[in-house]
Design a protein around this motif. Structure first.
Motif, PDB file in Angstrom:
ATOM      1  N   GLY A   1       0.820  -1.209   0.000  1.00  0.00           N
ATOM      2  CA  GLY A   1       0.000   0.000   0.000  1.00  0.00           C
ATOM      3  C   GLY A   1       0.852   1.256   0.000  1.00  0.00           C
ATOM      4  O   GLY A   1       1.551   1.534   0.965  1.00  0.00           O
TER       5      GLY A   1
ATOM      6  N   SER B   1      -3.368   7.725  -5.162  1.00  0.00           N
ATOM      7  CA  SER B   1      -4.696   7.419  -5.703  1.00  0.00           C
ATOM      8  C   SER B   1      -5.689   7.045  -4.608  1.00  0.00           C
ATOM      9  O   SER B   1      -6.886   7.003  -4.841  1.00  0.00           O
TER      10      SER B   1
ATOM     11  N   ILE C   1      -5.020   9.227   0.687  1.00  0.00           N
ATOM     12  CA  ILE C   1      -4.040  10.298   0.898  1.00  0.00           C
ATOM     13  C   ILE C   1      -4.298  11.443  -0.092  1.00  0.00           C
ATOM     14  O   ILE C   1      -4.031  12.596   0.217  1.00  0.00           O
TER      15      ILE C   1
ATOM     16  N   TYR D   1     -11.883   8.226   9.550  1.00  0.00           N
ATOM     17  CA  TYR D   1     -11.612   9.334   8.649  1.00  0.00           C
ATOM     18  C   TYR D   1     -10.701  10.390   9.264  1.00  0.00           C
ATOM     19  O   TYR D   1     -10.781  11.557   8.959  1.00  0.00           O
TER      20      TYR D   1
END
Ligand SMILES: Cc1cc2nc3c(=O)[nH]c(=O)nc-3n(C[C@H](O)[C@H](O)[C@H](O)COP(=O)(O)OP(=O)(O)OC[C@H]3O[C@@H](n4cnc5c(N)ncnc54)[C@H](O)[C@@H]3O)c2cc1C
Lengths: 95, 416
Positions: free
Chosen positions: B38, B69, B72, B364
């Motif tokens: 990742g 993508s 971030i 989040y």
């Protein structure tokens, strides 16, 4: 999203509240030997699938029924809607 | 190449022909000491700290798509350390301190802008809770200031103070909070990791793990098998999908969070303001766009897009708090898939499988955590012991009853 309610027909998803995985209907037996582990799985651990997902929705702004909805979490397509009560009764019969 | 004011002038005078690509694009080697799965903010930060601070060599970051993508490049860029609980607040304050020197550390302009976050209170009990939170922040070494309604009025006079239902009674200000340019954070970490010898491999999806005698010895990818002594997963919204391949179930659900941006306006809002009665946070980017968001859509999803009811709800909140924004036009909206943990706090831990590490459950709020998460994860991978600020982010806390539940609301995958 539109949820096709078994008795009320197509309704806007905004009328509903989403609870989560339909396995939440199957509460473990608190007297079982391994109740702690079972409740840990039940409360916290999730399959969280990418694809078809059976989940509980509550028709808060409508008839206040609980529904078991089968929805694809990649496309949001809903393929099956049943009253949670009927699902629970079927489960009770077959167990 | 080191970036500097001198370089900008030199390159400007020579036709800007001397700039180099910011990172290499190597093919994967057969094996690495450490593979990070990742290439989001946390994966890249982990690589940077492993190489630069913990002296590790022979590291690869494998990214399914392209750098930036994922979340971030999708977040609303708020950086703050206004948590309360013991397991959280020191970690986030550590992160904010790292943010404050990040640009020097990376030699990259991340546009870190400490313009403050103001959380509004709308009742007496909410104000009291803020006083308590502010004290917890001060105890961790962070900054916090409880503001009276009058002080709030002086600072942001344009709010709807006398709303009959939700009058503004107080505010909690963290002056050192702010925003940073999210893509630049990813690029800056990627550039630094690359300069320290890390291979960043894009378009390389991890499709499975190689196991031997109960130990993880590598990964299977869309570019073939790659061996590794240690495999560290760091895939945010895809956490359950990836860890399922190692036979693990996680205390995580994937949900979508949307973000909205208005057309560019002149300076309207000085810092970040959050509405305490609904869920709305709003700031203004350097380009002038108002950047705002609110709650999750509320159902599990892996689609990186949301639905209209949430947009309506967020915009109604905004109109309630800042009625003068009614004529601003919405320019863009998008969604990101969040790894929502069951207590709203993250996990940075070893798994029960030797050689396999996990970092996720950021909900989040993971952007602000990027540097500290990278530091703590690198510490764990390099030394096999948790970083002092991240000792409570364990898998087994749910079984032990050691949840870090900032909201105090029990097992729910929709906390913050
Ligand atoms: C709309 C929105 C607003 C937000 N606002 C804020 C905010 O204001 N403040 C804040 O602190 N946080 C905020 N967040 C949260 C924050 O963005 C995330 O918590 C954080 O970015 C997650 O970590 P990451 O950067 O590593 O994730 P990501 O960038 O998503 O990285 C994960 C990467 O893993 C890759 N990956 C997935 N599966 C595989 C595989 N099988 N093989 C290889 N690679 C794989 C993905 O492609 C992705 O690039 C917000 C998020 C969203 C969506």
């Amino acid at each position: 999203m539109i949820i096709n309610h078994p008795t009320l027909g197509p309704r806007d998803a905004a009328e509903f509240v989403h609870l989560g995985d339909a396995t939440l209907m199957n509460r473990p037996d608190w007297q079982a030997e391994d109740a702690v582990e079972q409740f840990h799985e039940y409360l916290y651990q999730r399959d969280n699938p990418a694809g078809d997902y059976r989940e509980l929705w509550y028709h808060e702004q409508g008839d206040r029924s609980w529904l078991v909805v089968t929805r694809n979490t990649l496309t949001h397509e809903i393929t099956d809607v049943q009253m949670a009560r009927d699902v629970a009764m079927q489960q009770a019969k077959s167990s | 190449m080191r970036y500097s004011g001198f370089q900008v002038i030199k390159q400007g005078l020579t036709g800007n022909k001397g700039w180099k690509p910011v990172w290499r694009e190597p093919e994967p080697k057969k094996s690495y000491d450490i593979i990070i799965v990742g290439g989001g903010g946390h994966g890249l930060a982990t690589a940077h700290y492993l190489a630069k601070k913990y002296g590790q060599k022979n590291i690869a970051v494998l990214e399914k798509g392209w750098i930036g993508s994922g979340n971030i490049g999708r977040n609303t860029t708020i950086v703050r350390s206004n948590y309360m609980l013991e397991g959280n607040q020191p970690f986030y304050e550590h992160s904010l301190k790292l943010w404050e020197s990040l640009e020097q550390d990376l030699n990259y302009n991340a546009m870190m802008s400490q313009r403050g976050i103001l959380n509004l209170a709308h009742s007496d009990s909410q104000r009291d809770a803020m006083a308590r939170r502010g004290n917890a922040m001060l105890l961790s070494g962070a900054d916090a200031k409880l503001m009276t309604a009058d002080e709030v009025r002086k600072m942001v006079p344009f709010l709807n103070f006398d709303n009959a239902r939700f009058p503004i009674t107080a505010g909690l200000l963290q002056p050192r909070a702010g925003t940073a340019r999210h893509d630049a954070v990813a690029w800056g970490f990627a550039r630094s990791a690359d300069q320290h010898g890390v291979d960043i491999i894009q378009n390389c999806e991890v499709t499975g793990f190689q196991m031997k005698d109960g130990k993880c010895i590598g990964v299977e990818t869309s570019k073939g098998k790659i061996k590794a002594k240690k495999v560290a997963v760091c895939v945010a919204g895809s956490s359950s999908r990836v860890m399922e391949k190692a036979g693990m179930r996680l205390p995580i659900e994937s949900h979508v969070l949307q973000a909205f941006v208005s057309e560019g306006l002149k300076l309207t809002i000085p810092g970040i303001v959050t509405f305490g009665a609904g869920h709305l946070y709003i700031s203004q980017s350097d380009k002038g766009g108002l950047v705002f968001g609110g709650d999750l859509d509320g159902y599990n999803t892996y689609a990186q897009r949301g639905n209209m009811p949430t947009l309506e709800h967020v915009v109604e909140d905004m109109m309630g708090l800042m009625p003068f924004l009614g004529r601003a036009r919405l320019l863009r909206m998008w969604g990101g898939v969040m790894d929502m943990s069951m207590d709203g706090s993250p996990i940075i831990d070893k798994t029960h499988i030797d050689g396999l590490y996990f970092n996720g459950g950021w909900c989040y709020g993971g952007f602000k955590a990027t540097p500290a998460s990278g530091d703590a994860y690198a510490h764990l991978i390099a030394t096999d012991t948790p970083h002092p600020t991240a000792t409570k982010f364990r898998f087994d806390r749910f079984l032990r009853g050691g949840m870090i539940d900032e909201k105090g609301s029990g097992a729910q995958p929709n906390l913050h």
